[in-house]
Design an enzyme around this catalytic site. Structure first.
Site, mmCIF file in Angstrom:
data_model
loop_
_atom_site.group_PDB
_atom_site.id
_atom_site.type_symbol
_atom_site.label_atom_id
_atom_site.label_comp_id
_atom_site.label_asym_id
_atom_site.label_seq_id
_atom_site.Cartn_x
_atom_site.Cartn_y
_atom_site.Cartn_z
ATOM 1 C CB ALA A 13 -0.868 -0.065 1.455
ATOM 2 N NE ARG A 18 12.338 5.749 1.268
ATOM 3 C CZ ARG A 18 12.413 4.665 2.381
ATOM 4 N NH1 ARG A 18 13.632 4.487 2.785
ATOM 5 N NH2 ARG A 18 11.415 3.808 2.713
ATOM 6 C CE LYS A 25 8.668 0.686 -2.716
ATOM 7 N NZ LYS A 25 9.272 0.932 -1.393
ATOM 8 N N GLY A 83 1.026 3.369 7.739
ATOM 9 C CA GLY A 83 1.987 2.680 8.342
ATOM 10 C C GLY A 83 1.675 1.240 8.147
ATOM 11 C CB ALA A 386 20.898 -4.387 -52.335
ATOM 12 C CG ASN A 392 3.717 -0.665 -45.482
ATOM 13 O OD1 ASN A 392 4.546 0.458 -45.631
ATOM 14 N ND2 ASN A 392 3.591 -1.043 -44.130
#
Ligand code: UD1
Ligand code: CA
Length: 480
Positions: A13, A18, A25, A83, A386, A392
């Site tokens: 959560a 940082r 993250k 927390g 070549a 297209n």
């Protein structure tokens, strides 16, 4: 077999501040899978009866990945109380009220920890009848982690977070890895006693340890054998360090399986890649996504393959390819760009400075130099000259070019799609093919060449070119 006494809580959560990223993250990729997917794969291997993931930051994005990676996971939304303690409190409330087994808590940002290590940790927790066990590690640089505080007798006492630690506590090198086993009942009791009275104003899960210890419960910190196993990812420096560590493990795994990897330091292999024995991977190669490489193939140097299939004994050098299939014995590169939908048949060739897309190039057919082949089908044993281009796109729609088998197209051809070239056709150099060509025909449409003699001297008098022409004429008869 499902462990009826085990519930796993994955903490997912947090905001990941940082990382300084718009991407959550836990969704940053690591060896081709989101960070949290590695933790979920480990959780799956432990066969717990309940798995809960706690989400909040970018909740929909994270929840979608969790449901995709580990269907059946109970998703719990963390409320505004911050927390890890609050996250676990809410996760626990989502388990059946009578669940009384062990609760294993995994940090979503600790991706290298494997199931074997966790199974041994859980076994020790159970054998010692502890109410709480914590995985710890000793780091040379413990900055950022919670520290394991031991009492005078060396017994585990509590965890102190970096931001709440005294200078003396910050000097402790043993860190909390963020991986815990708890007895469900003891955990439930102590979570109710957590406060947000700390430097971060959060309910810390780590405070449960100190509370349990104070209540006389058995708590222990179990050092992990290899510290890197519990490395957490909080910023992009740790992300790249963890990625390098995981990559080294993956590379070594393939080497021990019979794959020659010439330079592990510059070879990056995603977790989902599969490589058969006797493949050679040359330096500077990235193998990504669900790439498969069959035995005898040589890949690299300096090659990136994303979701590609490379056939037996094929060779692919200095190439960038995505969603391409290369047949057995075929050759690609150097400097080739294979875009999605490229299929090269056995013994075929896509050579230098060739770009392909949605192109089916048949067995033994070759596009050796300087070409763009898009939305095209080429039969078997044909050779594209070549500098050929499939035109297209008409500005609105894409059209296909179909070239048959045993065709020889001249250099510098343009195929204005939609157009069909029959089997055995030849085209002249510089032909712009706008109409279908029947089998066996030679197609030419270049205007006959006229030489206008003396043009340079007449129109560019005084230039070096005119002087050179004069000198050439003076030195001998002009060719007719
Ligand atoms: C945490 C531990 C620390 C430990 C470190 C190990 C706490 C208080 N600290 O610190 O002791 O050394 O892990 O890596 O637990 N999360 C939630 N909800 C939240 C906050 C975080 O689900 O409200 C999740 C995050 O997504 C993450 C994990 O919990 O997966 C850890 O959170 P993070 O903020 O990275 O904790 P650390 O500061 O690393
Ligand atoms: Ca962390």
């Amino acid at each position: 077999m499902t462990d009826q006494n085990l519930a796993i809580i994955v903490l997912a959560a947090g905001q990941g501040t940082r990382m300084k990223s718009a991407v959550p993250k836990l969704l940053h990729p690591l060896a081709g899978a989101p960070i949290v997917a590695h933790v979920l794969a480990t959780a799956r291997a432990l066969e717990a009866v309940h798995i809960v993931a706690v989400v909040r930051h970018e909740r929909d994005l994270v929840a979608t990945v969790v449901e995709r990676e580990l269907p059946g996971t109970i998703i719990v939304d963390q409320d505004e109380i911050p927390g890890t303690g609050r996250a676990v409190e809410q996760a626990l409330a989502a388990l059946p009220a009578d669940f009384d087994g062990d609760v294993l808590v995994l940090n979503g940002d600790v991706p290298l920890l494997n199931a074997d290590t966790l199974a041994a940790f859980l076994e020790q927790h159970r054998a010692d009848a502890a109410e709480a066990s914590v995985l710890s590690a000793v780091y040379d640089d413990p900055t950022g982690y919670g520290r394991v505080v031991r009492d005078a007798a060396g017994l585990f006492d509590r965890i102190v977070e970096q931001k709440d630690a005294s200078a003396e506590e910050r000097a402790i090198a043993e860190i909390n890895a963020g991986i815990y086993a708890f007895g469900a009942a003891a955990l439930r009791d102590q979570l109710a006693n957590l406060t947000t009275d700390n430097a971060q104003g959060e309910k810390y899960l780590t405070d449960v340890i100190g509370l349990l210890r104070a209540a006389g419960s058995e708590v222990e910190a179990v050092p992990v054998s290899e510290p890197w196993l519990v490395a957490g990812i909080n910023d992009r420096a740790q992300l790249s360090e963890t990625a390098a560590r995981l990559n080294a493990l993956i590379v070594r795994g393939w080497q021990l399986n019979g794959v020659t990897i010439e330079d592990p330091a510059t070879t990056w292999i995603d977790l989902a890649v599969r490589i058969e024995p006797d493949v050679t991977v040359r330096p500077g190669t990235q193998l990504k996504g669900a790439t498969l490489i069959a035995t005898g193939a040589i890949v690299g140097p300096d090659t990136t393959l994303v979701d590609c299939e490379i056939g037996e004994n094929a060779e692919v050098k200095r190439t960038d390819a995505t969603l391409a299939v290369v047949g057995a014995g075929a050759s690609v590169g150097p400097f080739s760009f294979l875009r999605p939908g490229t299929v090269l048949g056995a013994d075929g060739k896509i050579g230098a400075f060739v770009e392909t897309k949605n192109a089916n190039i048949g067995e033994g057919s070759k596009v050796p130099h300087l070409s763009y082949i898009g939305d095209a089908t080429i039969g078997e044993h044909s050779n594209v000259g070549a500098g050929s281009i499939t035109a297209n796109y008409d500005g609105v729609n894409k059209h296909r070019t179909e070239i048959g088998s045993h065709v020889r197209t001249g250099s510098h051809g343009v195929f204005v799609a939609p157009v069909r070239i029959g089997d055995g056709v030849y085209t002249g150099a510089g032909t712009v093919v706008r109409k279908d060509v029947p089998a066996g025909a030679l197609a030419v449409n270049v205007a006959p060449q006229r030489n206008i003699e003396g043009w340079v001297q007449a129109h560019r008098a005084g230039t070096a070119a005119a002087e050179a022409a004069d000198a050439a004429e003076a030195s001998g008869p002009a060719a007719d």
